[in-house]
Design a protein around this motif. Structure first.
Motif, PDB file in Angstrom:
ATOM      1  N   PHE A   1       0.832  -1.204   0.000  1.00 47.40           N
ATOM      2  CA  PHE A   1       0.000   0.000   0.000  1.00 47.40           C
ATOM      3  C   PHE A   1       0.869   1.257   0.000  1.00 47.40           C
ATOM      4  CE2 PHE A   1      -2.262   3.269   2.508  1.00 47.40           C
ATOM      5  CZ  PHE A   1      -3.302   3.510   1.634  1.00 47.40           C
ATOM      6  N   LEU A   2       1.894   1.277   0.838  1.00 46.03           N
ATOM      7  CA  LEU A   2       2.792   2.425   0.904  1.00 46.03           C
ATOM      8  C   LEU A   2       3.585   2.580  -0.393  1.00 46.03           C
ATOM      9  CD1 LEU A   2       4.085   2.205   4.580  1.00 46.03           C
ATOM     10  CD2 LEU A   2       2.430   3.802   3.619  1.00 46.03           C
TER      11      LEU A   2
ATOM     12  N   LEU B   1       4.530   5.471  -5.517  1.00 46.35           N
ATOM     13  CA  LEU B   1       4.514   5.482  -6.978  1.00 46.35           C
ATOM     14  C   LEU B   1       3.483   6.472  -7.511  1.00 46.35           C
ATOM     15  CD1 LEU B   1       4.961   1.681  -7.776  1.00 46.35           C
ATOM     16  CD2 LEU B   1       6.630   3.514  -8.066  1.00 46.35           C
ATOM     17  N   GLY B   2       2.331   6.559  -6.833  1.00 45.88           N
ATOM     18  CA  GLY B   2       1.323   7.546  -7.211  1.00 45.88           C
ATOM     19  C   GLY B   2       1.853   8.968  -7.057  1.00 45.88           C
TER      20      GLY B   2
ATOM     21  N   SER C   1      14.253   2.119  -9.982  1.00 42.28           N
ATOM     22  CA  SER C   1      14.934   1.415  -8.886  1.00 42.28           C
ATOM     23  C   SER C   1      14.142   1.387  -7.591  1.00 42.28           C
ATOM     24  CB  SER C   1      16.292   2.077  -8.615  1.00 42.28           C
ATOM     25  OG  SER C   1      16.100   3.386  -8.107  1.00 42.28           O
ATOM     26  N   GLN C   2      13.044   2.117  -7.519  1.00 44.75           N
ATOM     27  CA  GLN C   2      12.218   2.216  -6.317  1.00 44.75           C
ATOM     28  C   GLN C   2      12.964   2.843  -5.137  1.00 44.75           C
ATOM     29  OE1 GLN C   2       8.803   1.268  -6.454  1.00 44.75           O
ATOM     30  NE2 GLN C   2       9.390   1.283  -8.594  1.00 44.75           N
ATOM     31  N   ARG C   3      13.983   3.638  -5.439  1.00 46.30           N
ATOM     32  CA  ARG C   3      14.688   4.387  -4.398  1.00 46.30           C
ATOM     33  C   ARG C   3      15.250   5.659  -5.008  1.00 46.30           C
ATOM     34  NH1 ARG C   3      20.458   3.052  -3.797  1.00 46.30           N
ATOM     35  NH2 ARG C   3      21.029   1.951  -5.671  1.00 46.30           N
TER      36      ARG C   3
END
Length: 127
Positions: free
Chosen positions: A4-5, A10-11, A61-63
């Motif tokens: 969820f986080l 990403l949103g 990379s999600q970071r």
């Protein structure tokens, strides 16, 4: 909960991406209407490109790489120095240029620590 986080992050990245593209377009439109391009306008466009690069990097990379915000801050302070009136106290210019120097040294340290010469063992969760 983690998923969820991640989706919220990403949103938020998508919102930042589209807002930056919109702001970029408005700035380009302003330059066309005024038929003039100033150095401050180019630096603002560069800031927008850096933000887009940071969002693209985060998406892949999600970071967030710490160097992107530092580059954005350096460009923003340089733009501030250019836009300031020339009758300001010289100590303000020294403080602002010192901030650029400190951030530049920080970027250098961040790049050196990833160097194979130093061989610092980094975990994937390190900045």
């Amino acid at each position: 909960m983690d998923r969820f986080l991640k989706n919220i992050q990403l949103g938020g990245a998508v919102i930042i991406f589209f807002a930056t593209i919109f702001a970029f377009g408005l700035e380009v439109q302003k330059m066309f209407v005024q038929q003039s391009v100033a150095l401050a306008d180019l630096l603002l466009l560069f800031i927008y490109l850096e933000v887009l690069g940071m969002v693209a990097s985060y998406w892949g990379s999600q970071r967030i790489q710490l160097t992107y915000p530092l580059f954005i801050a350096i460009t923003a302070i340089a733009r501030l120095i250019i836009l300031q009136s020339k009758d300001l106290d010289a100590i303000i210019l020294i403080y602002e240029s010192s901030a650029i120097l400190v951030m530049s040294i920080s970027i250098l340290i961040l790049r050196i620590r990833r160097s194979k010469l130093i061989q610092v063992a980094l975990d994937k969760n390190d900045l």
